[in-house]
Design an enzyme around this catalytic site. Structure first.
Site, PDB file in Angstrom:
ATOM      1  N   ASN A 268      63.626  -1.546  98.315  1.00 12.16           N
ATOM      2  CA  ASN A 268      62.836  -2.803  98.577  1.00 12.16           C
ATOM      3  C   ASN A 268      63.602  -3.469  99.758  1.00 12.16           C
ATOM      4  O   ASN A 268      64.952  -3.560 100.137  1.00 12.16           O
ATOM      5  CB  ASN A 268      62.635  -3.515  97.683  1.00 12.16           C
TER       6      ASN A 268
ATOM      7  N   GLU B 276      69.135  -8.151  94.296  1.00 16.99           N
ATOM      8  CA  GLU B 276      68.908  -7.987  95.494  1.00 16.99           C
ATOM      9  C   GLU B 276      68.603  -9.365  96.569  1.00 16.99           C
ATOM     10  O   GLU B 276      67.510  -9.386  97.568  1.00 16.99           O
ATOM     11  CB  GLU B 276      68.136  -6.661  96.046  1.00 16.99           C
TER      12      GLU B 276
ATOM     13  N   LYS C 263      55.018  -4.541 101.923  1.00 17.39           N
ATOM     14  CA  LYS C 263      55.791  -4.347 100.525  1.00 17.39           C
ATOM     15  C   LYS C 263      56.791  -5.315 100.383  1.00 17.39           C
ATOM     16  O   LYS C 263      57.010  -5.979  99.422  1.00 17.39           O
ATOM     17  CB  LYS C 263      56.499  -3.038 100.560  1.00 17.39           C
TER      18      LYS C 263
ATOM     19  N   GLY D 132      71.583   8.813  94.301  1.00 18.56           N
ATOM     20  CA  GLY D 132      71.441   8.049  93.359  1.00 18.56           C
ATOM     21  C   GLY D 132      70.168   8.426  91.993  1.00 18.56           C
ATOM     22  O   GLY D 132      68.871   8.694  92.445  1.00 18.56           O
ATOM     23  N   ALA D 133      70.558   8.914  91.038  1.00 14.90           N
ATOM     24  CA  ALA D 133      69.628   9.347  90.140  1.00 14.90           C
ATOM     25  C   ALA D 133      69.138   8.069  88.968  1.00 14.90           C
ATOM     26  O   ALA D 133      69.440   8.162  87.952  1.00 14.90           O
ATOM     27  CB  ALA D 133      70.200  10.242  89.263  1.00 14.90           C
ATOM     28  N   GLY D 134      69.019   6.797  89.651  1.00  9.06           N
ATOM     29  CA  GLY D 134      68.532   5.656  88.955  1.00  9.06           C
ATOM     30  C   GLY D 134      66.962   5.751  88.789  1.00  9.06           C
ATOM     31  O   GLY D 134      66.525   6.861  88.533  1.00  9.06           O
TER      32      GLY D 134
ATOM     33  N   VAL E  45      64.045   4.764  90.336  1.00  8.28           N
ATOM     34  CA  VAL E  45      63.382   5.137  91.556  1.00  8.28           C
ATOM     35  C   VAL E  45      63.848   6.744  92.009  1.00  8.28           C
ATOM     36  O   VAL E  45      63.114   7.870  92.054  1.00  8.28           O
ATOM     37  CB  VAL E  45      63.328   4.155  92.748  1.00  8.28           C
ATOM     38  N   GLY E  46      65.130   6.838  91.959  1.00  4.76           N
ATOM     39  CA  GLY E  46      65.601   8.136  92.627  1.00  4.76           C
ATOM     40  C   GLY E  46      65.472   9.104  91.419  1.00  4.76           C
ATOM     41  O   GLY E  46      64.808  10.595  91.932  1.00  4.76           O
TER      42      GLY E  46
END
Ligand SMILES: NC(=O)C1=CN([C@@H]2O[C@H](COP(=O)(O)OP(=O)(O)OC[C@H]3O[C@@H](n4cnc5c(N)ncnc54)[C@H](OP(=O)(O)O)[C@@H]3O)[C@@H](O)[C@H]2O)C=CC1
Ligand SMILES: CC(C)(CO)C(=O)C(=O)O
Length: 304
Positions: free
Chosen positions: A101, A267, A184, A7-9, A11-12
């Site tokens: 998360n 989520e 977290k 995933g290049a979103g 975060v990634g």
């Protein structure tokens, strides 16, 4: 060390690009539309820590590749597909580090691969994708924490920390990742809860006495559930996190809230919903959490 970022979103894309910018061997497992976008535009970060622009190596599901470390950067509601897509790359000796998360995904990942191969992981960052697919990173925190579930500082943990050393991000090997993940989880459940319920950044919510009371009440419920389940949280967690929320920038938003503003899925089941199931089982009263979850489910119903 060969890294695969799934995933290049937000975060990634952020942590993967920071590692690639440093010169490490990083490949992104993406879906076809994202690959095309990255091919056209490159992977760009616009950040308070300095911008970056790389031409990323990408693969799509089915293409060959061998990797030592897999960083998982999808949303929790995409976990099942991500597990299937990444499975061919999880070979003997490959380590998987989730950055999601929540906590429920840990069980699923340990079941899908082997418990030995899955490290604990989490990140603190305020990031989102722009319309063009660039990563916008807007506040000082950009911290990735990972570690063995046992807490040991093994050779593989040290080697991964070494690979990140010098990258433009704060990356730490933890000796208590279980507790870090529960902490977290508590923090993000409350922060995403109030910011989506009131649809405001944290500043205006916490400065209203009634808003501050909701934040405090949510922390009390969340930690009561975690304590009833005997999870490894600190004795003073709610006071610490209530204080922490007051140190955040006035305009700070949660990623769930940013997704909501874009009309995307949230989520809710993996964060608030999962804790409410625990509350139910353990008979802990959690009316504020229930209200937050209800608001999120009503939002989700409108998406359909
Ligand atoms: N954003 C933030 O500030 C923070 C987020 N988090 C957590 O990190 C996780 C990721 O969030 P975030 O980065 O914001 O999410 P994004 O939606 O920005 O990125 C997720 C990416 O995963 C990709 N993806 C989904 N399934 C697959 C698949 N099977 N193969 C390849 N790529 C896939 C999506 O690609 P596609 O474009 O193809 O849909 C998307 O680009 C969440 O659990 C979130 O709660 C934690 C801390 C902060
Ligand atoms: C707490 C915060 C804002 C920063 O990491 C976050 O995790 C999120 O918004 O998902």
């Amino acid at each position: 060390m060969r890294f695969l970022v799934v995933g290049a979103g937000a975060v990634g894309g952020y942590f993967g690009a920071r590692l690639a910018e440093k010169g490490e061997d990083v490949t992104f497992l993406v879906r076809p539309a994202r690959r095309e976008q990255l091919k056209q535009r490159g992977l760009r970060i616009r950040s308070v820590h300095g911008d970056a622009h790389i031409q990323p190596q990408t693969i799509v599901n089915g293409e060959d590749g061998q990797f030592d470390v897999i960083l998982l950067g999808t949303k929790a509601y995409h976990l099942e597909q991500a597990i299937q897509d990444v499975a061919p790359y999880v070979q003997a000796g490959t380590v998987v580090i989730p950055m999601l998360n929540g906590i429920k995904h840990m069980e699923r990942l340990k079941e899908a691969f082997s418990a030995e191969q899955v490290l604990g992981g989490l990140c603190f960052i305020e990031a989102t994708l722009s319309e063009e697919g660039d990563v916008l990173q807007t506040s000082p925190i950009h911290r990735l924490v990972f570690g063995e579930w046992s807490g040991e500082q093994t050779e593989r943990v040290q080697a991964i920390a070494e690979a990140f050393a010098g990258a433009n991000a704060m990356v730490e090997a933890s000796s208590n990742i279980q507790q870090d993940m529960w902490h977290k989880y508590s923090f993000i459940t409350a922060l995403s809860g109030v910011t989506t319920l009131f649809r405001k950044p944290i500043g205006p919510i916490r400065e209203l006495p009634a808003g501050a009371a909701v934040i405090q009440g949510l922390f009390a419920e969340i930690t009561a559930i975690m304590r009833a389940a005997d999870e490894p949280i600190a004795a003073d967690l709610e006071e610490k996190q209530y204080k922490q929320i007051h140190t955040m920038g006035y305009e700070m938003k949660s990623s769930m809230q940013r997704d909501m503003e874009k009309g995307l899925s949230v989520e809710a089941d993996q964060l608030q919903g999962c804790l409410l199931q625990m509350a139910d089982r353990l008979q802990v009263h959690a009316p504020l959490l229930q209200a937050v979850y209800t608001a999120l489910k009503l939002y989700e119903a409108d998406l359909m």
